[in-house]
Write a protein that holds these residues in place. Structure first.
Motif, PDB file in Angstrom:
ATOM      1  N   VAL A  78       1.298  -1.580   0.169  1.00  0.00           N
ATOM      2  CA  VAL A  78      -0.359   0.457  -0.281  1.00  0.00           C
ATOM      3  C   VAL A  78       0.936   1.051  -0.227  1.00  0.00           C
ATOM      4  O   VAL A  78       0.533   2.308  -0.841  1.00  0.00           O
ATOM      5  CB  VAL A  78      -0.675   0.028   1.118  1.00  0.00           C
ATOM      6  CG1 VAL A  78      -1.738   1.330   1.360  1.00  0.00           C
ATOM      7  CG2 VAL A  78      -2.239  -1.597   1.417  1.00  0.00           C
ATOM      8  N   GLY A  79       1.742   1.387   1.247  1.00  0.00           N
ATOM      9  CA  GLY A  79       2.976   2.893   0.748  1.00  0.00           C
ATOM     10  C   GLY A  79       3.550   2.966  -0.341  1.00  0.00           C
ATOM     11  O   GLY A  79       3.521   4.018  -1.222  1.00  0.00           O
ATOM     12  N   VAL A  81       2.722   1.489  -3.470  1.00  0.00           N
ATOM     13  CA  VAL A  81       1.197   2.237  -4.510  1.00  0.00           C
ATOM     14  C   VAL A  81       1.184   3.929  -4.199  1.00  0.00           C
ATOM     15  O   VAL A  81       0.858   5.474  -5.104  1.00  0.00           O
ATOM     16  CB  VAL A  81       0.236   1.902  -4.381  1.00  0.00           C
ATOM     17  CG1 VAL A  81      -1.211   2.202  -5.272  1.00  0.00           C
ATOM     18  CG2 VAL A  81       0.109   0.484  -5.169  1.00  0.00           C
ATOM     19  N   GLY A  82       1.130   4.410  -2.906  1.00  0.00           N
ATOM     20  CA  GLY A  82       0.702   5.303  -2.533  1.00  0.00           C
ATOM     21  C   GLY A  82       1.693   6.439  -2.889  1.00  0.00           C
ATOM     22  O   GLY A  82       1.124   7.718  -3.351  1.00  0.00           O
ATOM     23  N   SER A  83       3.147   5.680  -2.801  1.00  0.00           N
ATOM     24  CA  SER A  83       3.821   6.844  -3.437  1.00  0.00           C
ATOM     25  C   SER A  83       4.184   7.091  -5.031  1.00  0.00           C
ATOM     26  O   SER A  83       4.207   7.844  -5.116  1.00  0.00           O
ATOM     27  CB  SER A  83       5.708   6.180  -2.702  1.00  0.00           C
ATOM     28  OG  SER A  83       6.542   6.685  -3.643  1.00  0.00           O
ATOM     29  N   LEU A  85       1.269   7.195  -6.922  1.00  0.00           N
ATOM     30  CA  LEU A  85      -0.024   7.845  -6.516  1.00  0.00           C
ATOM     31  C   LEU A  85       0.184   8.847  -6.333  1.00  0.00           C
ATOM     32  O   LEU A  85       0.016  10.538  -7.522  1.00  0.00           O
ATOM     33  CB  LEU A  85      -0.643   7.364  -6.275  1.00  0.00           C
ATOM     34  CG  LEU A  85      -1.533   5.866  -6.430  1.00  0.00           C
ATOM     35  CD1 LEU A  85      -2.889   5.820  -5.531  1.00  0.00           C
ATOM     36  CD2 LEU A  85      -1.842   6.305  -7.981  1.00  0.00           C
ATOM     37  N   MET A  86       0.952   9.343  -5.438  1.00  0.00           N
ATOM     38  CA  MET A  86       1.753  11.049  -5.041  1.00  0.00           C
ATOM     39  C   MET A  86       3.072  11.276  -5.761  1.00  0.00           C
ATOM     40  O   MET A  86       2.575  12.156  -6.551  1.00  0.00           O
ATOM     41  CB  MET A  86       2.769  10.975  -4.001  1.00  0.00           C
ATOM     42  CG  MET A  86       1.674  10.389  -2.558  1.00  0.00           C
ATOM     43  SD  MET A  86       0.217  11.384  -2.437  1.00  0.00           S
ATOM     44  CE  MET A  86       1.663  13.020  -1.754  1.00  0.00           C
ATOM     45  N   TRP A  89       0.755  12.889  -8.993  1.00  0.00           N
ATOM     46  CA  TRP A  89      -0.055  13.474  -8.195  1.00  0.00           C
ATOM     47  C   TRP A  89       1.050  15.159  -8.004  1.00  0.00           C
ATOM     48  O   TRP A  89       0.390  16.201  -9.052  1.00  0.00           O
ATOM     49  CB  TRP A  89      -0.605  13.381  -7.201  1.00  0.00           C
ATOM     50  CG  TRP A  89      -1.278  14.272  -6.956  1.00  0.00           C
ATOM     51  CD1 TRP A  89      -2.733  15.278  -7.504  1.00  0.00           C
ATOM     52  CD2 TRP A  89      -0.571  15.599  -5.349  1.00  0.00           C
ATOM     53  NE1 TRP A  89      -3.062  16.044  -6.529  1.00  0.00           N
ATOM     54  CE2 TRP A  89      -2.465  16.415  -5.433  1.00  0.00           C
ATOM     55  CE3 TRP A  89      -0.126  15.820  -4.679  1.00  0.00           C
ATOM     56  CZ2 TRP A  89      -2.649  17.612  -4.076  1.00  0.00           C
ATOM     57  CZ3 TRP A  89       0.123  16.476  -3.703  1.00  0.00           C
ATOM     58  CH2 TRP A  89      -1.691  17.745  -3.545  1.00  0.00           C
TER      59      TRP A  89
END
Length: 95
Positions: A78-79, A81-83, A85-86, A89
């Motif tokens: 999850v981390g 994928v979050g990285s 996505l950030m 963005w």
């Protein structure tokens, strides 16, 4: 000239009122009582959603106690994928 001074004073008073409003809102949002009341309102409005979230949290807690490595691996994914996505963005935000 008097008109401009009156306008300036009005803007200063509006700014001060806005500042005080923001301070009051921040204090309200930092209050534990506010969040307890909000939580109780959500629980009363959506009892099935609350029950589902509690059951999900219970399942995650049991899995974490039985197999902590699995949960840590999931958090790592999850981390990652979050990285990503950030990063995407930030790229699109700058344009």
């Amino acid at each position: 000239m008097k008109r401009l001074q009156a306008r300036k004073q009005l803007l200063q008073l509006e700014c001060q009122a806005s500042r005080l409003t923001v301070v009051a809102e921040c204090q309200r949002l930092q209050s534990m009582d506010f969040w307890q009341e909000e939580t109780m309102h959500v629980v009363r409005r959506h009892p099935w959603l609350t029950a589902a979230l509690a059951a999900g949290a219970g399942v995650v807690a049991v899995k974490a106690l039985r197999h902590p490595a699995t949960l840590l691996g999931l958090l790592g994914k999850v981390g990652g994928v979050g990285s990503a996505l950030m990063s995407v963005w930030k790229i699109f935000r700058s344009k």
